[in-house]
Design a protein around this motif. Structure first.
Motif, PDB file in Angstrom:
ATOM      1  N   SER A   1       0.811  -1.217   0.000  1.00  0.00           N
ATOM      2  CA  SER A   1       0.000   0.000   0.000  1.00  0.00           C
ATOM      3  C   SER A   1       0.845   1.268   0.000  1.00  0.00           C
ATOM      4  O   SER A   1       0.355   2.332  -0.364  1.00  0.00           O
ATOM      5  CB  SER A   1      -0.957   0.018   1.196  1.00  0.00           C
TER       6      SER A   1
ATOM      7  N   GLU B   1      -3.430  -3.406   5.783  1.00  0.00           N
ATOM      8  CA  GLU B   1      -4.080  -3.063   4.524  1.00  0.00           C
ATOM      9  C   GLU B   1      -5.320  -3.930   4.353  1.00  0.00           C
ATOM     10  O   GLU B   1      -5.304  -5.111   4.698  1.00  0.00           O
ATOM     11  CB  GLU B   1      -3.146  -3.365   3.340  1.00  0.00           C
TER      12      GLU B   1
ATOM     13  N   LEU C   1      -7.245  -1.610  -3.260  1.00  0.00           N
ATOM     14  CA  LEU C   1      -6.898  -1.169  -1.913  1.00  0.00           C
ATOM     15  C   LEU C   1      -8.068  -0.372  -1.356  1.00  0.00           C
ATOM     16  O   LEU C   1      -8.451   0.653  -1.912  1.00  0.00           O
ATOM     17  CB  LEU C   1      -5.634  -0.313  -1.929  1.00  0.00           C
TER      18      LEU C   1
ATOM     19  N   ALA D   1      -6.905  -6.769  -7.283  1.00  0.00           N
ATOM     20  CA  ALA D   1      -7.056  -6.226  -5.928  1.00  0.00           C
ATOM     21  C   ALA D   1      -7.327  -4.733  -5.973  1.00  0.00           C
ATOM     22  O   ALA D   1      -6.745  -4.011  -6.779  1.00  0.00           O
ATOM     23  CB  ALA D   1      -5.781  -6.490  -5.124  1.00  0.00           C
TER      24      ALA D   1
ATOM     25  N   TYR E   1      -7.973  -5.126   1.318  1.00  0.00           N
ATOM     26  CA  TYR E   1      -8.207  -5.182  -0.119  1.00  0.00           C
ATOM     27  C   TYR E   1      -9.504  -5.919  -0.416  1.00  0.00           C
ATOM     28  O   TYR E   1      -9.847  -6.883   0.276  1.00  0.00           O
ATOM     29  CB  TYR E   1      -7.086  -5.951  -0.837  1.00  0.00           C
TER      30      TYR E   1
END
Length: 173
Positions: free
Chosen positions: A63, A96, A84, A82, A98
């Motif tokens: 990220s 993170e 974020l 993916a 996702y």
């Protein structure tokens, strides 16, 4: 600025902040020097696999190359797409979140992340095979799993449909 240009600038900034040459980052990440140069200049779209290799070599969470962009960053690899959703920084970790899609009958083998990194998945639809290469598990809709991500691991959609899931990656600081 588009995704390729934004991510390219970020990767170059991270590399330069650590005093690493383009050649050295190419060697550490096993990404060709020409490919890396094109990525940093925004002339090449980054893939999920390439960004993981680069951020792992730079010893930063994925990220770090994706957050603070104008819109949620969507990045794809051969098997996994993916987006974020959130990056949370605490004193001891970066976490993170996702939203991911694992493509039907596709497999992604991911290299080990930095020591102490863990991954957690909640499957929304489909059945995923995930976890360490040596001992992956099947996770179905409404189920969850977790594994150490500091070893090679995989994501797979072995059945006849894409897998939709939430993935949480926690990196120790």
């Amino acid at each position: 600025m588009d995704l390729a240009a934004s991510v390219g600038v970020r990767v170059r900034e991270l590399r330069e902040a650590q005093g690493i040459s383009l050649s050295e980052l190419a060697r550490r990440s096993k990404i060709g020097k020409g490919t890396l140069s094109e990525l940093e200049s925004g002339r090449r779209n980054p893939t999920l696999d390439t960004l993981y290799a680069l951020t792992t070599a730079l010893k930063v969470p994925l990220s770090t190359a994706l957050h603070d962009l104008a819109s949620p960053a969507k990045i794809s690899g051969d098997a996994v797409e993916a987006v974020l959703m959130e990056r949370f920084e605490a004193d001891a970790s970066v976490t993170e979140t996702y939203r991911i899609r694992i493509r039907c009958r596709a497999t992604q083998e991911s290299a080990a992340h930095s020591p102490g990194t863990t991954e957690h998945i909640i499957v929304l639809a489909g059945t995923a095979r995930v976890g360490p290469l040596t001992d992956p598990v099947l996770i179905g809709p409404g189920m969850h799993g977790s594994w150490a991500a500091d070893v090679p691991h995989l994501y797979q959609a072995p059945a006849g449909e894409d897998v939709e899931a939430l993935l949480i990656v926690r990196y120790p600081q």
